[in-house]
Design an enzyme around this catalytic site. Sequence first.
Site, mmCIF file in Angstrom:
data_model
loop_
_atom_site.group_PDB
_atom_site.id
_atom_site.type_symbol
_atom_site.label_atom_id
_atom_site.label_comp_id
_atom_site.label_asym_id
_atom_site.label_seq_id
_atom_site.Cartn_x
_atom_site.Cartn_y
_atom_site.Cartn_z
ATOM 1 N N GLY A 145 12.589 80.811 -36.565
ATOM 2 C CA GLY A 145 11.742 81.040 -37.737
ATOM 3 C C GLY A 145 10.350 80.454 -37.576
ATOM 4 N N ARG B 197 5.482 77.843 -44.352
ATOM 5 C CA ARG B 197 5.017 76.837 -45.317
ATOM 6 C C ARG B 197 4.577 75.521 -44.682
ATOM 7 N NH1 ARG B 197 9.664 76.503 -49.493
ATOM 8 N NH2 ARG B 197 10.846 77.650 -47.936
ATOM 9 N N GLY C 284 22.459 79.978 -50.461
ATOM 10 C CA GLY C 284 23.505 80.985 -50.617
ATOM 11 C C GLY C 284 24.655 80.350 -51.384
ATOM 12 N N LYS D 67 3.352 49.274 -25.825
ATOM 13 C CA LYS D 67 3.871 50.565 -25.362
ATOM 14 C C LYS D 67 4.520 50.424 -23.998
ATOM 15 C CE LYS D 67 2.456 53.464 -22.709
ATOM 16 N NZ LYS D 67 1.676 54.318 -21.816
ATOM 17 N N ASN E 198 1.846 33.394 -22.611
ATOM 18 C CA ASN E 198 1.073 33.369 -23.849
ATOM 19 C C ASN E 198 -0.128 34.304 -23.713
ATOM 20 O OD1 ASN E 198 0.863 32.134 -26.553
ATOM 21 N ND2 ASN E 198 -1.180 31.705 -25.772
ATOM 22 N N ASN F 55 -4.777 50.072 -18.994
ATOM 23 C CA ASN F 55 -3.749 50.736 -18.168
ATOM 24 C C ASN F 55 -4.098 52.164 -17.800
ATOM 25 O OD1 ASN F 55 -3.551 51.503 -20.877
ATOM 26 N ND2 ASN F 55 -1.398 52.036 -20.667
#
Length: 437
Positions: free
Chosen positions: A14, A18, A146, A324, A350, A359
């Site tokens: 589908g 909307r 339904g 991350k 620390n 990175n």
Amino acid sequence: MLNKKVKSIILAAGKGTRMKSELPKVLHTMFNKPLLGYVIDAVNKTGYINENFIIVGHESEKVEKFVKENYENSKCILQSPQLGTGDAVNKATPYLKDFDGYVIVVCGDTPLITAETIKNFVEFHDNNHADLTVMSAIFENPKNYGRIIRDKNNKFVAIIEEKDATIEQKEVKEVNAGIYCINWKTISDAFNHLHNNNAQGEYYLTDIVKWAVEKNLNVQSYILKNNDEIFGINSKIHLAQATKTLNKKSIEKLMEEGVQIVDPDTTYISPETTIGADTIILPNVYITGKNTIGKKCKIGPFSHVRDGAIIGNNVRIGNFVEIKKSVIKDNTNVSHLSYIGDSELGSHVNIGAGTITANYNPISKIKSKTIIKDGANTGSNSVLVAPVTINEMASIAAGSIITKDVEAYSLAITRSPLKIFSNWVKKKIEQLSGGNK
Ligand code: UD1
Ligand code: MG
């Protein structure tokens, strides 16, 4: 053990008009994971199903790419044009020739369905030696669903769509949840007899119920216990509501396991994150993806753990810190304003305020690793340009930019010498006021 093998068909063709989006509906995400991913995972986690057929249509290449990259046991089948749910399931029939087992049909836009419910549903079908089992649910406001139609002996005989229902049928509060278990050998012929002579001009999957009842086959309904599980996403409002529901469940589970969550209303934790007992999560923390966080940690307020974090015990992740894809060992602190990505931090490290692991190279698009070994520390405002290793007990002076590995127990500093011009401001003021005379 079930009497027969099980395969699934997941309906995902589908458009999702909307959603008002260029992205196909089933690729919209909750905690960075597409809706379709939740459904495939739930189906796979039952442990009963060895092959899934995903019916794709709208923006099929994008959906297919997601499925291919993530699910080896799932195959996409194109349905174009989309002529209804019955036509969608029928597209899988060439792949199920001679299949003597059960086929579960689930919608790709109901991400809150659980493996446990699907498992109980298949077991119910199996125990009853049913030919067809439909999952139903009782809704105070059954609009758009339904309706489950029963005869005077309370026998389930048909499903009538809202748009085709009489006023009397619309009163029925038992609805079709949209999940089916089909004994393929006895029911598949039904797909040769569907028609689209109805209010929507579609081939309805639901019409297989009437067909099976007429053939005197064993048709059952299974009432869903928790209606939240079949909440279908049709809009971005629904998406936010489903995310809230999922988050609430995830947070409550963690609290039951001994995690202290100070403010569940402002805390988001993906269901694929595990957290040890006595860890405290302070307000406004957002944790997405798959992460493992140990015991007695303190996370937040205002922290973001993005995916692939493996955090040990007694670790502090403070305010405005983003983590991350990193491993952080026991007793390490990342307390303020830092970004730790693609990194490995030892124990008793620390990290000073404003430390950044650089990175990512945006030109080569390569991400590199930062390794910080046990007992090392970084001063405030340090930039660690990956790939780089800071060895045991090394110290990085505040404001340094580190582009080379640092040996154990050494100090690394990149800083222009400090100069102080005594009375410089005073002289300036005198100069200026002298000029005004
Ligand atoms: C369907 C059921 C309804 C049930 C409801 C539960 C039918 C005819 N009706 O209605 O009884 O109460 O689900 O949510 O089945 N799809 C395709 N190809 C198509 C049409 C749909 O893959 O040609 C997919 C959609 O992407 C969606 C699913 O099938 O994931 C359900 O389709 P949808 O149009 O939402 O059906 P409902 O009208 O909600
Ligand atoms: Mg629907």
